[in-house]
Design a protein around this motif. Structure first.
Motif, PDB file in Angstrom:
ATOM      1  N   ARG A  44     -14.583  52.770 -41.136  1.00 51.28           N
ATOM      2  CA  ARG A  44     -14.438  53.885 -42.078  1.00 51.28           C
ATOM      3  C   ARG A  44     -14.506  55.265 -41.411  1.00 51.28           C
ATOM      4  O   ARG A  44     -13.717  56.163 -41.699  1.00 51.28           O
ATOM      5  CB  ARG A  44     -15.538  53.764 -43.138  1.00 51.28           C
ATOM      6  CG  ARG A  44     -15.240  54.442 -44.444  1.00 51.28           C
ATOM      7  CD  ARG A  44     -16.195  53.960 -45.484  1.00 51.28           C
ATOM      8  NE  ARG A  44     -17.509  54.474 -45.190  1.00 51.28           N
ATOM      9  CZ  ARG A  44     -18.257  55.175 -46.041  1.00 51.28           C
ATOM     10  NH1 ARG A  44     -17.809  55.422 -47.243  1.00 51.28           N
ATOM     11  NH2 ARG A  44     -19.434  55.607 -45.697  1.00 51.28           N
ATOM     12  N   ALA A  51     -11.075  56.767 -45.897  1.00 47.36           N
ATOM     13  CA  ALA A  51     -10.247  55.935 -46.777  1.00 47.36           C
ATOM     14  C   ALA A  51      -8.937  55.590 -46.076  1.00 47.36           C
ATOM     15  O   ALA A  51      -8.536  56.244 -45.102  1.00 47.36           O
ATOM     16  CB  ALA A  51      -9.983  56.671 -48.092  1.00 47.36           C
ATOM     17  N   MET A  52      -8.286  54.567 -46.574  1.00 48.31           N
ATOM     18  CA  MET A  52      -6.956  54.165 -46.083  1.00 48.31           C
ATOM     19  C   MET A  52      -6.011  54.114 -47.288  1.00 48.31           C
ATOM     20  O   MET A  52      -6.500  54.064 -48.416  1.00 48.31           O
ATOM     21  CB  MET A  52      -7.041  52.783 -45.430  1.00 48.31           C
ATOM     22  CG  MET A  52      -7.964  52.740 -44.234  1.00 48.31           C
ATOM     23  SD  MET A  52      -7.845  51.189 -43.322  1.00 48.31           S
ATOM     24  CE  MET A  52      -8.603  50.008 -44.417  1.00 48.31           C
ATOM     25  N   SER A  65      -1.631  58.104 -49.666  1.00 57.17           N
ATOM     26  CA  SER A  65      -0.619  57.066 -49.858  1.00 57.17           C
ATOM     27  C   SER A  65       0.739  57.614 -50.289  1.00 57.17           C
ATOM     28  O   SER A  65       1.765  57.221 -49.738  1.00 57.17           O
ATOM     29  CB  SER A  65      -1.123  56.023 -50.853  1.00 57.17           C
ATOM     30  OG  SER A  65      -1.542  56.625 -52.053  1.00 57.17           O
TER      31      SER A  65
HETATM   32  N1  GSH Z   1      -5.989  59.635 -52.210  1.00 58.18           N
HETATM   33  C1  GSH Z   1      -6.040  58.561 -51.258  1.00 58.18           C
HETATM   34  C2  GSH Z   1      -7.039  57.521 -51.749  1.00 58.18           C
HETATM   35  C3  GSH Z   1      -7.302  56.491 -50.681  1.00 58.18           C
HETATM   36  C4  GSH Z   1      -8.290  55.413 -51.122  1.00 58.18           C
HETATM   37  O1  GSH Z   1      -9.155  55.623 -51.973  1.00 58.18           O
HETATM   38  N2  GSH Z   1      -8.151  54.245 -50.499  1.00 58.18           N
HETATM   39  C5  GSH Z   1      -9.010  53.128 -50.796  1.00 58.18           C
HETATM   40  C6  GSH Z   1      -8.250  51.832 -50.618  1.00 58.18           C
HETATM   41  S1  GSH Z   1      -6.875  51.672 -51.680  1.00 58.18           S
HETATM   42  C7  GSH Z   1     -10.146  53.065 -49.792  1.00 58.18           C
HETATM   43  O2  GSH Z   1      -9.957  53.335 -48.627  1.00 58.18           O
HETATM   44  N3  GSH Z   1     -11.302  52.620 -50.257  1.00 58.18           N
HETATM   45  C8  GSH Z   1     -12.445  52.331 -49.420  1.00 58.18           C
HETATM   46  C9  GSH Z   1     -13.595  53.224 -49.641  1.00 58.18           C
HETATM   47  O3  GSH Z   1     -13.465  54.196 -50.414  1.00 58.18           O
HETATM   48  O4  GSH Z   1     -14.644  52.951 -49.052  1.00 58.18           O
HETATM   49  C10 GSH Z   1      -4.645  57.945 -51.068  1.00 58.18           C
HETATM   50  O5  GSH Z   1      -3.836  58.015 -52.012  1.00 58.18           O
HETATM   51  O6  GSH Z   1      -4.355  57.421 -49.994  1.00 58.18           O
END
Ligand code: GSH
Length: 207
Positions: A44, A51-52, A65
């Motif tokens: 992370r 985030a990914m 994204s």
């Molecule tokens: N605004 C970001 C949001 C990214 C996001 O929340 N990704 C989620 C996965 S879909 C993530 O990494 N979650 C893991 C965490 O928050 O620990 C985008 O659209 O890429």
């Protein structure tokens, strides 16, 4: 061409999947880095916003994204060149993102709170979003969301509908989309049967 590396969780869905699919459809070479759930906590901190997905373009990291979707959509020929059609494509991707965030916000709730939140979500936002997505699909001609052909908007909605129909979201009936927006189910099947999409998932299944 720039050297690309796309980093996302190791499952066939979510925010990173439309970009993976687009690069595959467009025949664009990229490093497909997949992070297992168990490795996420350690990984992370390596991401700019914790985030990914994350895309590296010649070693430069970018996130978000839908920004990534637009970029790889342009590389893959899956993003409209016409400004109006691009706006329609963006609107759908951003609305899909909004409803995905609302669903995502219910995931870590305890069981009672999750039930309440998801039932409310179904009654209000999900009904509205599904109806609107269906209306917008119809207004665009019925087959695709913009440009009268497969674009990133279709891949983004495809992932959302697959998630809703999968049955993994307790208290969100898996036949909700069939009942509320049958054209979105047809659209889902249309995307799934696209030669490159079908080939991608056949290969994933065999791996
Ligand atoms: N605004 C970001 C949001 C990214 C996001 O929340 N990704 C989620 C996965 S879909 C993530 O990494 N979650 C893991 C965490 O928050 O620990 C985008 O659209 O890429």
């Amino acid at each position: 061409m720039a050297k690309l590396k796309l980093t996302y969780f190791d499952f066939d869905g979510g925010r990173g999947e439309p970009a993976r699919l687009a690069l595959h459809i467009g025949g664009i070479p990229f490093e497909d880095e997949r992070i297992a759930g168990k490795d996420w906590t350690a990984f992370r901190d390596k991401t700019p916003f914790l985030a990914m997905p994350m895309l590296e373009v010649d070693g430069r990291r970018v996130t978000q994204s839908n920004s990534i979707n637009r970029y790889v959509g342009k590389l893959s020929g899956l993003y409209p060149k016409d400004d109006w059609q691009a706006l329609l494509c963006d609107e759908i991707m951003d609305a899909a993102e909004d409803i995905s965030v609302r669903i995502g916000n219910t995931i870590n709730k305890d069981e009672d709170a999750k039930k309440k939140a998801r039932e409310e979500l179904v009654a209000v936002h999900l009904m509205r979003y599904l109806e609107q997505f269906q209306a917008k699909l119809k207004a665009a001609g019925g087959d695709y969301f913009s440009d009268a052909r497969l674009t990133m908007a279709d891949l983004k909605i495809f992932m959302l509908i697959r998630w809703l129909k999968s049955g993994v979201l307790d208290y969100i009936p898996k036949d909700l989309v069939d009942r509320v927006a049958p054209l979105l189910v047809k659209h889902f099947e249309r995307v799934m049967s696209h030669a490159k999409v079908a080939e991608y998932y056949a290969r994933r299944k065999a791996a």
